[in-house]
Design a protein around this motif. Structure first.
Motif, short mmCIF file in Angstrom:
data_model
loop_
_atom_site.label_atom_id
_atom_site.label_comp_id
_atom_site.label_asym_id
_atom_site.label_seq_id
_atom_site.Cartn_x
_atom_site.Cartn_y
_atom_site.Cartn_z
N TYR A 1 -25.61 135.83 6.18
CA TYR A 1 -26.90 136.20 4.59
C TYR A 1 -26.50 137.08 3.57
CZ TYR A 1 -31.48 138.46 2.86
OH TYR A 1 -32.07 139.80 2.60
N LYS A 2 -27.17 136.40 2.47
CA LYS A 2 -27.35 136.70 1.14
C LYS A 2 -28.43 137.28 0.63
CE LYS A 2 -23.23 133.48 0.55
NZ LYS A 2 -22.96 132.42 -1.07
N GLU A 3 -27.99 138.38 -0.07
CA GLU A 3 -29.37 139.16 -0.97
C GLU A 3 -30.36 137.74 -2.15
OE1 GLU A 3 -30.38 141.71 -0.50
OE2 GLU A 3 -29.71 142.61 1.52
N VAL B 1 -28.41 132.69 10.06
CA VAL B 1 -29.21 133.60 9.66
C VAL B 1 -30.32 132.61 9.61
CG1 VAL B 1 -27.87 133.61 7.46
CG2 VAL B 1 -28.94 131.19 7.64
N LYS C 1 -28.05 148.67 18.21
CA LYS C 1 -28.12 147.84 16.75
C LYS C 1 -27.26 146.68 17.08
CE LYS C 1 -27.11 149.28 12.05
NZ LYS C 1 -26.40 149.94 11.50
N LEU D 1 -34.08 134.53 10.86
CA LEU D 1 -34.48 135.35 10.29
C LEU D 1 -35.63 134.51 10.04
CD1 LEU D 1 -32.43 136.24 7.07
CD2 LEU D 1 -33.35 137.82 9.09
N GLN E 1 -26.63 142.23 15.55
CA GLN E 1 -26.31 141.69 14.75
C GLN E 1 -26.78 140.17 14.64
OE1 GLN E 1 -23.14 141.37 12.80
NE2 GLN E 1 -23.36 141.49 10.66
N GLU F 1 -32.83 148.03 16.24
CA GLU F 1 -32.62 148.19 14.85
C GLU F 1 -31.82 147.00 14.56
OE1 GLU F 1 -30.86 150.98 12.27
OE2 GLU F 1 -32.07 152.36 12.90
N PHE F 2 -31.98 145.85 13.18
CA PHE F 2 -31.23 144.76 12.92
C PHE F 2 -30.07 145.09 11.74
CE2 PHE F 2 -34.54 143.37 15.56
CZ PHE F 2 -34.01 142.42 16.15
N GLU F 3 -28.75 144.48 11.66
CA GLU F 3 -28.29 144.76 10.80
C GLU F 3 -28.32 143.48 10.30
OE1 GLU F 3 -25.31 146.00 8.86
OE2 GLU F 3 -26.19 147.00 10.43
N SER F 4 -28.12 142.92 8.88
CA SER F 4 -28.15 141.74 8.00
C SER F 4 -27.16 140.46 9.19
CB SER F 4 -27.84 141.84 6.47
OG SER F 4 -28.70 142.64 6.30
N PRO F 5 -28.25 139.22 9.68
CA PRO F 5 -26.86 138.40 9.97
C PRO F 5 -25.85 137.83 9.12
CG PRO F 5 -29.86 138.16 9.59
CD PRO F 5 -29.21 139.25 8.77
#
Length: 316
Positions: free
Chosen positions: A196-198, A129, A123, A132, A125, A189-193
């Protein structure tokens, strides 16, 4: 079939002994000669030839994997070996590996041979950002990891793609905290950078109403009615003139068109040849001139003169 190096054999020097020594660590940029970008893009180091001589006399596990440790700060990572061409007592490491071990140029680092299990899960990270923006990050990571031999949990590796360097933190690996990725089938798998904001969903949630209130379609139509007005824009001409400045020709500049008199007796499917044109006057009035017809009234001419006329001319 013979097997050498097993327990109980008469060759004790071939018993399994770990490789354990200290070297001065330098970045690959400090290596003399041409720049080695291939070392910087991977997870392998360059060791001196004496290390190869020692390793060949030891019964170590292949592929050759090593544990690097900076004991004063208790930092550990794992790597493979690319070549044995370094200066004696020196090893050359990628810059990202130097940062993970908190090493400075020329500082001592302990190198130990080790055996690691094959990776089954990892996994990552991204540290920014911008990662992406990559269309297929798994394919890019898979291609970059071909130059790596192992992964250590907690390391921050560096991969290069489209002339940019992306840093990825190894969040988790299985089945242990350090694994070998040579010829393995590993799930990624990748974790959110980091950073990064939703996306803000307040714009969509403001249209949510209860059953007693107006529907979402009614609210959208009401807002469109406030801002939208059909055919309210200003027109533009292709020739660049502004509205109201259309070209109007001066009637005095137009030439006078003289028209003839149509033949009202024309029969469809026939051709009429007008031998005597009808003159046209300036006042568009016509005067028909019909000359008198007299058949065979012209004077004739001969190509040869009569003999009598010719004799008379000779006598004269």
């Amino acid at each position: 079939m013979f097997h050498f190096g097993g327990p109980g054999m008469d060759f004790p020097e071939l018993g399994r002994h770990p490789f354990n020594t200290q070297y001065k660590a330098f970045s690959v940029y400090m290596m003399p000669g041409q720049e080695r970008h291939d070392v910087e893009r991977g997870g392998k180091i360059i060791m001196p030839p004496s290390a190869l001589d020692t390793l060949t006399r030891l019964n170590i596990v292949y592929p050759m994997l090593f544990k690097l440790s900076n004991q004063p700060v208790n930092r550990v990572t794992h790597c493979g070996v690319l070549e044995f061409i370094a200066d004696e007592n020196n090893i050359y490491l990628p810059h990202w590996m130097m940062r993970n071990l908190c090493l400075s140029e020329g500082q001592l680092v302990r190198v130990e041979s080790t055996a690691l299990p094959v990776a089954t899960y990892s996994k990552f990270q991204a540290q920014h950002v911008d990662f992406l923006d990559i269309h297929n990050p798994k394919a890019v990571l898979e291609n970059a990891l071909r130059t790596y031999a192992c992964l250590t949990q907690g390391d921050v590796i560096a991969i290069k793609y489209n002339d940019r360097t992306y840093e990825l933190s190894v969040i988790e690996v299985k089945p242990s905290k350090a694994v070998s990725i040579i010829e393995c089938d590993m799930n990624v798998e990748f974790e959110s950078p980091i950073g990064y904001k939703e996306p803000d969903r307040s714009q969509a949630s403001r249209y949510e109403t209860d059953s007693s209130g107006p529907s979402v379609e009614a609210i959208i139509e009401a807002e469109r009615a406030k801002t939208f007005s059909a055919f309210s824009g200003a027109g533009r001409r292709l020739d660049g003139r502004k509205k109201g400045t259309e070209f109007r020709p001066n009637p005095r500049d137009l030439p006078t068109v003289r028209r003839g008199i149509p033949n009202y007796d024309y029969v469809s499917g026939t051709l009429t040849f007008i031998r005597n044109p009808v003159p046209i006057t300036d006042d568009n009035s016509t005067t028909t001139v019909e000359p008198e017809f007299s058949p065979f009234s012209g004077s004739g001419r001969k190509l040869r003169e009569p003999k009598a006329t010719k004799r008379k001319s000779q006598r004269k």
